[in-house]
Design an enzyme around this catalytic site. Structure first.
Site, short mmCIF file in Angstrom:
data_model
loop_
_atom_site.label_atom_id
_atom_site.label_comp_id
_atom_site.label_asym_id
_atom_site.label_seq_id
_atom_site.Cartn_x
_atom_site.Cartn_y
_atom_site.Cartn_z
N ASP A 67 0.82 -1.22 0.00
CA ASP A 67 0.00 0.00 0.00
C ASP A 67 0.85 1.26 0.00
OD1 ASP A 67 0.98 -0.35 2.58
OD2 ASP A 67 -0.96 -0.82 3.46
N ASN A 135 -7.40 -2.90 14.40
CA ASN A 135 -8.79 -3.24 14.06
C ASN A 135 -8.87 -4.45 13.12
OD1 ASN A 135 -7.89 -2.19 11.66
ND2 ASN A 135 -9.38 -0.52 11.55
N HIS A 137 -7.11 -4.84 10.33
CA HIS A 137 -6.89 -4.59 8.89
C HIS A 137 -5.57 -5.20 8.43
CE1 HIS A 137 -4.83 -0.36 9.46
NE2 HIS A 137 -3.90 -1.25 9.20
N GLU A 142 -9.60 -2.04 5.36
CA GLU A 142 -10.27 -1.75 6.62
C GLU A 142 -11.47 -2.68 6.80
OE1 GLU A 142 -8.82 0.11 8.64
OE2 GLU A 142 -8.25 2.08 7.86
#
Ligand code: GLP
Length: 240
Positions: A67, A135, A137, A142
């Site tokens: 990313d 979280n 990810h 996400e």
């Protein structure tokens, strides 16, 4: 999914580096899927040490990164392109032309995603390294990201912006968007290596390893991949 629990971050990093080094030794033309964040830094340091001491060569290796932040050029010191050069590429014998990241500064994001997806078709990762967001990810996928997603433009969640703000001068400087490989691109790798450390990741690790397979916790999809190694320290493994 093989889970290896280590005493601490240092041991996690040594073990993770050895796994990657073995892949490169077996196949000097390996394709490495790489990640950023604090989790893999120690892994990269061990790869550099091994390169200097044992001469493991990366000259025919290709890399594809997960990313990149939207809006940052490759020379911005918070860009993932800069991170990869300073934390790994500048210290091994890799040809920078063989290293790939999504271009965060691309004018047309849609076209850039198409370019990156086409590139990933040609460079299937022998191993994809992943960190884990608190979280759940992976990359910047996400919660809620479909499992069949490919490289796409992501609106970062408040949670991720907050987590990543520690690396910026202020939270206002954290980009609000990123380009990220999709979950399908990650699952396409021949093998996957997840490095995780710290108590703040324990819930996410539990969901990844034992939880229901759901887009609400993107890393849970890894339960469906046949060759996943999770190397985590005992704090990250504390809820397993
Ligand atoms: C970032 C990256 C992820 C990384 C995660 C965890 O948002 N896009 O690829 O795995 O956060 O980062 P860290 O390892 O610093 O905890």
């Amino acid at each position: 999914m093989q889970v290896i629990v280590t005493e601490n971050y240092a041991e996690m990093s040594e073990k993770a580096a050895q796994l990657i080094i073995d892949i490169v030794k077996n196949n000097p033309k390996a394709v490495l899927g790489l990640a950023t964040g604090s989790s893999p830094i120690g892994t990269y340091q061990n790869m550099i040490k091994d390169h200097k001491e044992n001469g493991t060569s990366y000259k025919d290796v290709h890399t594809v990164n997960l990313d990149e932040y939207v809006g940052l050029t490759a020379d911005h010191d918070q860009s993932y392109a800069y991170f990869m050069r300073t934390n790994l590429f500048d210290h091994i014998d890799i040809d920078l032309n063989n290293t790939n990241l999504p271009k965060g500064s691309a004018r047309c994001r849609g076209k850039e995603c198409d370019r990156y997806n086409a590139l990933l078709e040609n460079y299937k990762q022998d191993v994809q390294v992943l960190g884990l967001g608190s979280n759940g990810h992976i990359g910047f996928n996400e919660p809620g990201t479909p499992f069949d997603s490919v490289t796409h433009l992501v609106d970062l969640t408040e949670n991720t912006i907050k987590d990543n703000s520690r690396l910026f001068a202020s939270i206002d400087e954290v980009p609000r968007q990123a380009l990220s490989m999709g979950i399908k691109n990650i699952m396409n790798a021949k093998s996957i290596l997840v490095v995780v450390s710290g108590k703040n990741k324990a819930e996410a690790v539990k969901g990844m390893v034992k939880g229901p397979i759901t887009p609400d916790l993107p890393a849970s999809v890894l339960q469906l991949h046949p060759f996943v190694t999770v190397i985590c320290d005992k704090d990250a493994a504390s809820l397993l």
